[in-house]
Design an enzyme around this catalytic site. Structure first.
Site, PDB file in Angstrom:
ATOM      1  N   PRO A   2      73.480  36.883 -37.236  1.00  0.00           N
ATOM      2  CA  PRO A   2      73.689  37.288 -38.609  1.00  0.00           C
ATOM      3  C   PRO A   2      73.771  38.798 -38.762  1.00  0.00           C
ATOM      4  O   PRO A   2      72.909  39.536 -38.287  1.00  0.00           O
ATOM      5  CB  PRO A   2      72.451  36.756 -39.328  1.00  0.00           C
ATOM      6  CG  PRO A   2      71.428  36.527 -38.278  1.00  0.00           C
ATOM      7  CD  PRO A   2      72.043  36.726 -36.944  1.00  0.00           C
ATOM      8  N   GLU A   3      74.793  39.246 -39.426  1.00  0.00           N
ATOM      9  CA  GLU A   3      74.930  40.651 -39.792  1.00  0.00           C
ATOM     10  C   GLU A   3      74.760  40.736 -41.308  1.00  0.00           C
ATOM     11  O   GLU A   3      74.401  39.746 -41.945  1.00  0.00           O
ATOM     12  CB  GLU A   3      76.295  41.177 -39.339  1.00  0.00           C
ATOM     13  CG  GLU A   3      76.545  40.953 -37.844  1.00  0.00           C
ATOM     14  CD  GLU A   3      77.876  41.487 -37.355  1.00  0.00           C
ATOM     15  OE1 GLU A   3      78.369  42.466 -37.945  1.00  0.00           O
ATOM     16  OE2 GLU A   3      78.429  40.933 -36.400  1.00  0.00           O
TER      17      GLU A   3
END
Length: 273
Positions: A2-3
DNA sequence: AACAAGACCTGCATGC
DNA sequence: TGCATGCAGGTCTTGT
């Protein structure tokens, strides 16, 4: 995994389901994450209501009613999931919090690179994890001049600078490649070789790609899901990331993969200079 | 001081 | 089928 866009998507999916609910019970099943979850974690959060959920870069902050703040990071493989109570725990469900309304908030993280911590709200900003962070790319206060200053004084490759959370907080491996594609700059270009005139379009590209990814619910490569278990769709719009050997969507040239400090970068040799 | 390399983990795809 | 290898969205520590 996840960014920034995935974390923001998780935040938005959790908001309507969690805010206003109280933590009735918490079970830590595996405390060995990036840092061990402290022994008093469960006792400390139980009884507190979740008042708000905010985000700083790739971190989520759960503001609790007794003045505490729960900090969560999902590492590479983490997920925060909302489930009905009474379901059997799944593999890698490390923390389960039972909330009012017969739901559970579960932290599931196979690789255990994630983080869960709790601190006094007034002290969270002093936590080393948050203190190291540079400006959020979506912060309108971030100027081209400021970004240019931190890029131009370094000889590191631009891609590595974008991944450095002290330079820009929230961009990760996917969106670094995507933003550089849009800006027409090679990931291997040294920071000190980037001109001021290129930084405004670069910042614009970073902001646009992050905003579009948030609107698409993030990118789901293999296992990313939001709090409701739903995948995002931005992976369908990748122009560079994970497209080595495939034709550039703009010019048809073959997309290349290079490894920079151990991480894959993808770029179009014709569009990006 | 500024940087890269290595370490931390599990799971999956690939190739022999 | 089994085994080895390499790779994956991140960040922290170590060493040059």
């Amino acid at each position: 995994m996840p960014e920034l866009p995935e974390i923001e998507t998780v935040r938005r999916s959790l908001l309507p389901r969690l805010v206003g609910r109280r933590i009735e019970a918490a079970v830590v099943r595996e405390r060995r994450l990036r840092r061990p979850i402290p022994p008093d974690f469960a006792a400390r959060v139980v009884g507190q209501r979740i008042e708000a959920i905010s985000r700083r870069a790739k971190y989520l902050l759960f503001h609790l009613s007794r003045g505490d703040c729960m900090l969560a990071h999902l590492g590479m493989s983490g997920a925060l999931l909302v489930r009905a109570t009474g379901k059997a725990p799944q593999c890698h469900d490390h923390v389960c919090m039972r909330l009012t309304g017969r739901i559970e908030l579960v932290l599931n993280d196979p690789r255990r690179f994630g983080l869960l911590a709790v601190a006094r709200a007034e002290a969270v900003a002093e936590l080393p994890e948050l203190q190291r962070l540079g400006p959020d790319p979506l912060d309108p206060g971030l100027s081209t001049a400021a970004l240019y200053a931190s890029i131009h004084r370094s000889r590191r490759a631009l891609k590595n600078l974008l991944l450095d959370q002290a330079v820009l907080a929230g961009v990760g491996n996917i969106y670094a490649s995507e933003a550089l594609f849009r800006a027409g700059i090679r990931p291997t270009r040294r920071g000190n070789r980037v001109r001021l005139a290129e930084v405004a379009p670069l910042l614009q590209a970073i902001r646009a790609v992050l905003a579009e990814a948030i609107a698409a619910g993030g990118s789901s490569i293999s296992d990313y899901r939001d709090g409701n278990g739903r995948p995002g769709s931005f992976q369908l719009r990748f122009c560079a990331y994970d497209r080595a050997g495939q034709p550039c969507r703009k010019c048809g040239a073959v997309i290349r993969r290079v490894v920079q400090t151990g991480r894959s970068s993808f770029y179009c040799p014709a569009c990006q200079r």
